[in-house]
Design a protein around this motif. Structure first.
Motif, PDB file in Angstrom:
ATOM      1  N   ASN A 176       0.918  -1.443  -0.083  1.00 43.89           N
ATOM      2  CA  ASN A 176       0.700   0.165   0.194  1.00 43.89           C
ATOM      3  C   ASN A 176       0.847   1.452   0.215  1.00 43.89           C
ATOM      4  N   PRO A 177       0.533   2.050  -0.471  1.00 44.45           N
ATOM      5  CA  PRO A 177      -0.817   2.163  -1.540  1.00 44.45           C
ATOM      6  C   PRO A 177      -0.685   1.802  -2.406  1.00 44.45           C
ATOM      7  N   ALA A 178      -1.503   2.069  -3.541  1.00 46.88           N
ATOM      8  CA  ALA A 178      -1.501   0.958  -5.036  1.00 46.88           C
ATOM      9  C   ALA A 178       0.086   1.976  -5.495  1.00 46.88           C
ATOM     10  N   ILE A 179      -0.033   0.793  -6.804  1.00 50.26           N
ATOM     11  CA  ILE A 179       1.377   1.190  -7.419  1.00 50.26           C
ATOM     12  C   ILE A 179       1.271   2.545  -8.001  1.00 50.26           C
ATOM     13  N   TYR A 180       0.319   2.644  -8.511  1.00 47.78           N
ATOM     14  CA  TYR A 180       0.752   3.991  -9.423  1.00 47.78           C
ATOM     15  C   TYR A 180       0.663   5.543  -8.933  1.00 47.78           C
ATOM     16  N   ILE A 181      -0.033   5.096  -6.923  1.00 41.66           N
ATOM     17  CA  ILE A 181       0.476   6.489  -6.342  1.00 41.66           C
ATOM     18  C   ILE A 181       2.337   6.153  -5.884  1.00 41.66           C
ATOM     19  N   GLN A 182       2.322   5.508  -6.015  1.00 46.39           N
ATOM     20  CA  GLN A 182       4.304   4.827  -5.623  1.00 46.39           C
ATOM     21  C   GLN A 182       4.556   5.168  -6.706  1.00 46.39           C
ATOM     22  N   ILE A 183       4.698   4.992  -7.578  1.00 42.79           N
ATOM     23  CA  ILE A 183       5.583   5.194  -9.091  1.00 42.79           C
ATOM     24  C   ILE A 183       4.828   7.552  -9.319  1.00 42.79           C
ATOM     25  N   ALA A 184       4.241   7.806  -8.822  1.00 45.08           N
ATOM     26  CA  ALA A 184       4.024   9.149  -8.635  1.00 45.08           C
ATOM     27  C   ALA A 184       4.357   9.946  -7.080  1.00 45.08           C
TER      28      ALA A 184
ATOM     29  N   SER B 140       9.787   9.625 -20.552  1.00 52.63           N
ATOM     30  CA  SER B 140       8.533   9.226 -21.240  1.00 52.63           C
ATOM     31  C   SER B 140       7.409   7.739 -20.236  1.00 52.63           C
ATOM     32  N   ILE B 141       7.076   7.600 -20.571  1.00 57.95           N
ATOM     33  CA  ILE B 141       5.754   6.814 -20.035  1.00 57.95           C
ATOM     34  C   ILE B 141       6.461   5.671 -20.047  1.00 57.95           C
ATOM     35  N   ARG B 142       6.777   5.125 -21.372  1.00 54.84           N
ATOM     36  CA  ARG B 142       7.237   3.968 -21.875  1.00 54.84           C
ATOM     37  C   ARG B 142       8.480   3.841 -20.856  1.00 54.84           C
ATOM     38  N   ASP B 143       9.444   4.641 -21.314  1.00 55.42           N
ATOM     39  CA  ASP B 143      10.967   4.524 -20.401  1.00 55.42           C
ATOM     40  C   ASP B 143      10.510   4.270 -19.557  1.00 55.42           C
ATOM     41  N   LEU B 144       9.572   4.852 -18.452  1.00 54.60           N
ATOM     42  CA  LEU B 144       9.722   5.127 -17.391  1.00 54.60           C
ATOM     43  C   LEU B 144       8.768   3.512 -16.851  1.00 54.60           C
ATOM     44  N   ALA B 145       8.703   3.552 -17.262  1.00 54.89           N
ATOM     45  CA  ALA B 145       7.337   2.348 -17.213  1.00 54.89           C
ATOM     46  C   ALA B 145       8.716   1.294 -17.009  1.00 54.89           C
ATOM     47  N   VAL B 146       9.510   0.736 -18.077  1.00 58.39           N
ATOM     48  CA  VAL B 146      10.943  -0.248 -18.311  1.00 58.39           C
ATOM     49  C   VAL B 146      11.368   0.122 -16.910  1.00 58.39           C
ATOM     50  N   GLN B 147      11.717   0.957 -16.879  1.00 60.99           N
ATOM     51  CA  GLN B 147      12.980   1.292 -15.781  1.00 60.99           C
ATOM     52  C   GLN B 147      12.494   1.089 -14.754  1.00 60.99           C
TER      53      GLN B 147
ATOM     54  N   HIS C  79       2.679  -0.072 -18.569  1.00 54.47           N
ATOM     55  CA  HIS C  79       2.943   1.422 -19.035  1.00 54.47           C
ATOM     56  C   HIS C  79       1.921   2.200 -18.730  1.00 54.47           C
ATOM     57  N   ASN C  80       0.409   1.012 -18.889  1.00 54.85           N
ATOM     58  CA  ASN C  80      -0.712   1.797 -18.624  1.00 54.85           C
ATOM     59  C   ASN C  80      -0.563   2.141 -16.709  1.00 54.85           C
TER      60      ASN C  80
ATOM     61  N   GLN D 121       1.063   5.389 -17.361  1.00 55.74           N
ATOM     62  CA  GLN D 121      -0.033   6.589 -17.314  1.00 55.74           C
ATOM     63  C   GLN D 121      -0.661   6.597 -16.753  1.00 55.74           C
ATOM     64  N   ARG D 122      -1.854   6.286 -15.897  1.00 56.06           N
ATOM     65  CA  ARG D 122      -1.767   6.385 -14.631  1.00 56.06           C
ATOM     66  C   ARG D 122      -1.836   7.142 -13.521  1.00 56.06           C
ATOM     67  N   ALA D 123      -0.420   6.613 -13.777  1.00 52.97           N
ATOM     68  CA  ALA D 123       0.421   8.582 -12.072  1.00 52.97           C
ATOM     69  C   ALA D 123       0.276   9.588 -12.907  1.00 52.97           C
ATOM     70  N   TYR D 124       1.143   9.496 -13.945  1.00 56.96           N
ATOM     71  CA  TYR D 124       1.056  10.849 -14.922  1.00 56.96           C
ATOM     72  C   TYR D 124      -0.040  11.171 -14.427  1.00 56.96           C
ATOM     73  N   ASP D 125      -1.819  11.018 -15.061  1.00 60.33           N
ATOM     74  CA  ASP D 125      -2.504  11.358 -15.188  1.00 60.33           C
ATOM     75  C   ASP D 125      -3.310  12.226 -13.428  1.00 60.33           C
ATOM     76  N   LEU D 126      -2.866  11.021 -12.203  1.00 62.77           N
ATOM     77  CA  LEU D 126      -2.420  12.204 -11.645  1.00 62.77           C
ATOM     78  C   LEU D 126      -1.791  12.846 -10.803  1.00 62.77           C
ATOM     79  N   LEU D 127      -0.193  12.667 -11.609  1.00 63.21           N
ATOM     80  CA  LEU D 127       0.268  14.283 -11.549  1.00 63.21           C
ATOM     81  C   LEU D 127      -0.134  15.652 -12.148  1.00 63.21           C
ATOM     82  N   GLN D 128      -0.826  15.002 -13.480  1.00 63.12           N
ATOM     83  CA  GLN D 128      -1.581  15.985 -14.090  1.00 63.12           C
ATOM     84  C   GLN D 128      -2.961  16.319 -13.061  1.00 63.12           C
TER      85      GLN D 128
END
Length: 124
Positions: free
Chosen positions: A6-14, A34-41, A46-47, A50-57
């Motif tokens: 916890n929390p969700a992975i997208y929040i941890q990425i944000a 980029s989304i793809r590069d960070l997903a690989v890292q 990548h979705n 994308q969800r983390a970046y949407d939250l940050l936007q």
């Protein structure tokens, strides 16, 4: 990156993105990974990024410049601090406070450890 339950992975990425900005590894107003590069890292789909970046936007921390990529907002620092404080208070502080209580730790001892940690890790 090792993810917690916890929390969700997208929040941890944000939170990771915010940390990079707070540490000035990613500068305000500059292009970010980029989304793809960070997903690989991060070794995630990548979705999820994308969800983390949407939250940050939504938080006005990053902006998408169509066809160019994502950039940190020039005025994002205070919003990052607000976002990270909220996440810390909601997710990490309760565990920390519980451990202080259970282990009968003294706040003066914690302050000393904190000061040493800052000295060792953030002051040059």
């Amino acid at each position: 990156m090792e993810f917690k339950d916890n929390p969700a992975i997208y929040i941890q990425i944000a939170e990771y993105v915010c940390e990079q900005i707070l540490l000035k590894k990613w500068k305000l107003g500059e292009k970010i990974v980029s989304i793809r590069d960070l997903a690989v890292q991060m070794e995630v789909n990548h979705n999820t990024v994308q969800r983390a970046y949407d939250l940050l936007q939504q938080q006005n921390i990053i902006v998408n410049k169509r066809g160019i990529g994502y950039f940190t907002d020039d005025d994002a620092m205070e919003r990052i601090l607000d976002f990270r404080r909220e996440q810390f208070i909601e997710n990490e502080l309760p565990v920390f406070m519980r451990n202080i209580f259970l282990l009968k730790l003294d706040f003066t001892e914690i302050k000393k450890i904190y000061d040493q940690f800052v000295k060792d890790n953030f002051k040059k």
